[in-house]
Design a protein around this motif. Structure first.
Motif, short mmCIF file in Angstrom:
data_model
loop_
_atom_site.label_atom_id
_atom_site.label_comp_id
_atom_site.label_asym_id
_atom_site.label_seq_id
_atom_site.Cartn_x
_atom_site.Cartn_y
_atom_site.Cartn_z
N ASP A 279 10.08 9.39 36.21
CA ASP A 279 10.62 10.27 35.12
C ASP A 279 9.53 11.00 34.15
N HIS A 280 8.72 10.02 33.66
CA HIS A 280 7.79 10.42 32.53
C HIS A 280 6.70 11.42 32.86
N SER A 281 5.94 11.05 33.73
CA SER A 281 4.90 12.00 34.11
C SER A 281 5.28 13.06 35.35
N GLY B 270 15.82 10.95 38.15
CA GLY B 270 16.20 11.63 37.01
C GLY B 270 15.73 10.51 35.80
N ILE B 271 15.93 11.00 34.73
CA ILE B 271 15.43 9.93 33.50
C ILE B 271 15.99 8.69 33.57
N VAL B 272 15.58 7.54 33.59
CA VAL B 272 15.89 6.34 34.12
C VAL B 272 17.45 6.14 33.24
N HIS B 273 17.44 6.47 31.94
CA HIS B 273 18.58 6.09 31.34
C HIS B 273 19.60 7.26 31.70
N VAL B 274 19.45 8.15 32.20
CA VAL B 274 20.48 9.00 32.63
C VAL B 274 21.07 8.70 33.98
N GLY C 135 11.19 -1.26 30.75
CA GLY C 135 10.02 -1.31 30.10
C GLY C 135 10.14 0.06 29.28
N ASP C 136 11.04 0.29 28.47
CA ASP C 136 11.28 1.56 27.76
C ASP C 136 12.31 1.27 26.50
N SER C 137 11.66 1.82 25.36
CA SER C 137 12.72 1.20 24.38
C SER C 137 14.11 2.04 24.36
N HIS C 138 14.37 3.39 24.99
CA HIS C 138 15.41 3.77 24.80
C HIS C 138 16.68 3.29 25.93
N THR C 139 16.33 2.14 26.44
CA THR C 139 17.09 1.37 27.30
C THR C 139 18.45 0.91 26.28
N GLY D 148 16.91 18.66 26.29
CA GLY D 148 16.60 17.59 27.35
C GLY D 148 16.24 16.25 26.65
N SER D 149 15.90 15.34 27.47
CA SER D 149 15.63 13.91 26.93
C SER D 149 16.88 13.05 27.23
N CYS D 150 16.60 11.83 27.26
CA CYS D 150 17.75 10.73 27.70
C CYS D 150 18.71 10.85 26.39
N THR D 151 18.34 11.46 25.35
CA THR D 151 19.09 11.55 24.16
C THR D 151 20.29 12.71 24.56
N GLY E 216 13.67 15.18 34.20
CA GLY E 216 12.61 14.30 33.81
C GLY E 216 12.41 14.43 32.44
N CYS E 217 11.40 13.78 31.81
CA CYS E 217 11.27 13.47 30.34
C CYS E 217 10.76 14.63 29.79
N SER E 218 9.80 15.27 30.50
CA SER E 218 9.41 16.72 29.79
C SER E 218 8.69 16.64 28.47
N LEU E 219 9.18 17.47 27.77
CA LEU E 219 8.67 17.78 26.45
C LEU E 219 8.97 16.64 25.44
N CYS E 220 9.94 15.81 25.94
CA CYS E 220 10.16 14.62 24.92
C CYS E 220 9.01 13.82 24.64
N ILE E 221 8.23 13.74 25.64
CA ILE E 221 6.78 12.77 25.49
C ILE E 221 5.74 13.62 25.78
N ALA E 222 5.87 14.73 26.45
CA ALA E 222 4.77 15.83 26.72
C ALA E 222 3.69 14.99 27.56
N SER F 170 15.65 15.76 21.52
CA SER F 170 14.92 14.60 21.96
C SER F 170 15.28 13.48 20.80
N ASN F 171 14.45 12.52 20.75
CA ASN F 171 14.81 11.44 19.90
C ASN F 171 13.60 10.86 18.98
N ARG F 172 12.37 11.52 19.00
CA ARG F 172 11.35 11.26 18.16
C ARG F 172 10.60 12.19 17.72
N GLY G 115 2.56 14.24 16.66
CA GLY G 115 1.91 14.69 18.05
C GLY G 115 2.68 14.12 19.27
N ARG G 116 3.94 13.82 19.09
CA ARG G 116 4.87 13.50 20.19
C ARG G 116 5.03 14.45 21.20
N GLN G 117 5.04 15.65 20.82
CA GLN G 117 5.31 16.70 21.77
C GLN G 117 3.94 17.69 21.90
#
Ligand code: SF4
Lengths: 194, 477
Positions: B69-71, B117-121, B138-142, B349-352, B410-416, B432-434, B438-440
């Motif tokens: 999902d991330h990359s 899809g995004i793991v949390h979705v 291995g992801d804080s938004h678990t 977007g994003s798992c949020t 995917g995670c896309s612009l949430c983590i860029a 998103s959540n953060r 520089g996050r985006q």
């Protein structure tokens, strides 16, 4: 694993609060499949400008920061993502302890697994450390003490088992593997799983 | 009766106790059994390498589920040219996950899977996430999965290795924090606004060392998707996990999902799940309460999710050097109104906030309107399943007609980290959540908000309150 006992070093101070793991190691460096070599990207967007030139004002870029292995930072260090790349990068760069008044949960646990001591101290000692960058400080894991150059010290807490593993150079996975019998009987006695 | 039955317990206590392989002692943490281990490409390669070095196998591949999902690129163009723009390292990560899953017999919803899809979705969507479970990744938004009354939290890569090898983790029991959301959410105010306001109140370290349980009238009235948004951002308050007790809303959501129990097994599970809610008289280690009644849409002004304000408000005076630096990074001044500040990018977007109800909200607001000139709006569904559902409902056409981009999941612009990014200095209203620096993208400035606020801002070309848009729509209808 190398045992960790006493760390003696001058400090580098990054006073910001809430230094998140995205600052420690920006996400674009997470495509690596190895855990080594991340030190070169530590605080990448803080250390370097858009052209890749070091920003002279960033504490790690000052000449006196060279060789320091204790980082002092503002409260709530390591918040944000669970990326273990953050302690890998700090450790690879040469840090062995991070001192703050508050350290985020996942970062703390990741740090302990990688020989990087998360050290939480009270506000007054912390303020002194923030005001005196470059001070020669001792972090003693055995005694759970941070010693200042003037002889003052503070004790800090560290989870007992993580401390034991670090002092003895033991890998906690070995301990978990040793519980295989308990894990098997747990799986067997559990009639229903959600 | 045992003591355990006699003393009232919280939802968290019950799930914790149920998963103790070995209880904790002064010397050693508890050995906690993990029911479901979710794996993605970014935080797993080093864990699999560790298994390889020690010649260990995965103990329970049947309790492990992987996705990418991330990359993974999400833009239609990059899908057309076979990911031409994807960097080699990211490619290697995806390939390694595929190999690792193959070697260990782990189910992988890979790049070409219709269930990716995004793991949390996808966990909830597949019915893999269920009440009473322990879930790690291995992801804080678990923390998202806690919406089902599961104990779900993020772990580091070393611990990913521990779970792969033993299906267990060494853990000290966190404390509990009860968060009551009373009252009723006004129109135009969503779960995202609730959780942003909560973080504004207790701070980004307010939940450190605690597991949050959300409850109260507003939580009971929320859909599962709203509850997921709430739990997703528990980590942004520093909490280890967020939980909501399962109820009929939960069970209705789960019934018939591909991995949910069926027939007799469903009835057994339902009986067990109904015993999970916090007992009358159980006490939390700490408590907070928030009223939904007077809540307004929220938007962040700074560089952590606790730097948040009502969209109608003015940027506060910095209360610390960190806040002053945040204002500087954001290019904002104390006292200015946030509404009306021009934005260049809008990200839904994003798992949020990338589930079907989030997309419906954004689409409803955009219907018959256009994204302002000079604004790039990306709509990135949380999963391929959400994407198909949205397309079946015609939402993709609403987005396209409004001038927004419609992406693969995917995670896309949430983590860029997949090529989607904002430029230095740009303002991004993001669901998103953060909003970290520089996050985006290096130098990009993130303003976190709900899908409604994001869509309204896209139309206005500036930060906007969604409520007048909704009211106008109502008058026309
Ligand atoms: S959408 Fe963002 S927060 Fe969620 S898993 Fe992906 S990168 Fe992490």
């Amino acid at each position: 694993m190398e045992p960790v006992r006493v760390i003696r070093s001058r400090t580098v101070v990054i006073p910001s609060e809430n230094i998140d793991t995205d600052q420690i190691i920006p996400a674009r460096f997470l495509t690596t499949t190895s855990r080594s070599g991340l030190g070169q990207h530590l605080f990448a967007d803080k250390r370097f400008d858009a052209d890749g030139k070091p920003r002279p004002e960033f504490p790690l870029n000052r000449p006196e920061a060279a060789g320091c292995s204790i980082l002092v930072a503002g409260r709530n260090f390591g918040c944000g993502s669970s990326r273990e790349h953050a302690p890998w990068a700090l450790h690879d760069y040469g840090f062995r302890a991070v001192v703050s008044t508050e350290i985020a949960d996942i970062f703390r646990s990741n740090a302990l697994r990688n020989g990087l001591l998360p050290v939480v101290v009270g506000a007054d000692i912390h303020q002194w450390l923030m005001d005196n960058p470059g001070a020669e400080v001792t972090v003693d894991l055995e005694a759970r003490r941070v010693g200042l150059p003037d002889g003052r010290f503070a004790t800090f807490e560290v989870e007992a088992f993580a401390r034991y593993c670090l002092l003895e150079g033991i890998d906690p996975l070995g301990f978990l593997m040793g519980r295989a019998g308990d894990i098997r009987s747990y799986e067997e006695r559990r009639a229903w799983t959600p | 009766m045992t003591d355990a039955q006699a003393s009232p317990q919280t939802l968290f206590d019950k799930v914790w106790r149920e998963h103790l392989v070995c209880p904790e002692t002064a010397e050693t943490p508890a050995v906690l059994y993990i029911d479901l281990h979710l794996v993605h490409e970014v935080t797993s390669p080093q864990a699999f390498a560790m298994l390889r070095e020690r010649r260990l196998s995965v103990r329970r591949p049947d309790r492990t589920l992987a996705t990418v999902d991330h990359s993974v690129p999400t833009s239609p163009a990059s899908w057309r040219d076979g990911f031409a723009g994807m960097d080699d390292q990211a490619r290697r990560q995806v390939r390694q996950l595929t190999e690792n899953c193959g070697r260990h017999g782990i189910r992988l919803l890979g790049v070409n899977s219709s269930r990716r899809g995004i793991v949390h979705v996808i966990g909830p969507e597949l019915g893999a996430t269920r009440p009473g479970m322990t879930i790690v990744c291995g992801d804080s938004h678990t923390t998202t999965h806690g919406a089902f009354g599961a104990l779900a939290f993020g772990i580091g890569t070393t611990e990913v290795g521990h779970v792969l090898a033993t299906q267990c983790l060494l853990q000290r029991k966190p404390k509990s924090l009860g968060v009551e959301i009373s009252g009723t959410l006004p129109e135009g105010v969503t779960a995202k606004d609730v959780v942003l306001a909560l973080i504004g109140r207790i701070g980004v370290a307010g939940g450190t060392g605690h597991v949050i349980e959300y409850f109260g009238e507003a939580v009971s009235a929320m859909s599962m998707e709203g509850r997921m948004t709430l739990c997703n951002m528990a980590i942004e308050a520093g909490a280890r996990a967020g939980m909501v007790a399962p109820d009929d809303v939960t069970f209705e959501y789960l019934a018939g999902r591909p991995m949910a129990p069926k027939d007799a097994a469903w009835d057994v599970s339902l009986d067990r799940w109904r015993q999970l809610p916090t007992d009358e008289g159980a006490v939390f280690d700490a408590s907070v309460s928030l009223s939904a009644d007077s809540l307004e849409p929220q938007v962040t002004w700074g560089t952590d999710p606790g730097m948040v304000m009502p969209v109608t408000g003015r940027v506060p005076d910095p209360a610390s050097p960190s806040q002053a630096r945040a204002l500087d990074y954001m290019g904002m001044a104390a006292g200015e109104a946030i509404e009306g500040r021009p934005v260049q990018v809008v990200f839904v977007g994003s798992c949020t906030n990338s589930r079907i109800s989030d997309l419906r909200q954004a689409a409803q607001l955009l219907a018959g309107r256009r994204v302002a000139r000079g604004v790039r709006m990306l709509v990135v569904p949380g999963s391929q399943q959400v994407k198909r559902q949205a397309e079946a409902e015609g939402l993709d056409r609403v987005f396209a007609e409004a001038g927004a981009e419609w992406h693969e999941s995917g995670c896309s612009l949430c983590i860029a980290m997949n090529g989607d990014r904002a430029a230095a200095g740009q303002y991004v209203v993001s669901t998103s959540n953060r909003n970290f620096e520089g996050r985006q993208g290096p130098g990009a400035r993130t303003l976190l908000a709900s899908p409604l606020t994001a869509a309204a801002s896209a139309v206005a070309g500036a930060v906007a309150d969604p409520r007048p848009f909704i009211a106008r729509q109502r008058r026309i209808a």
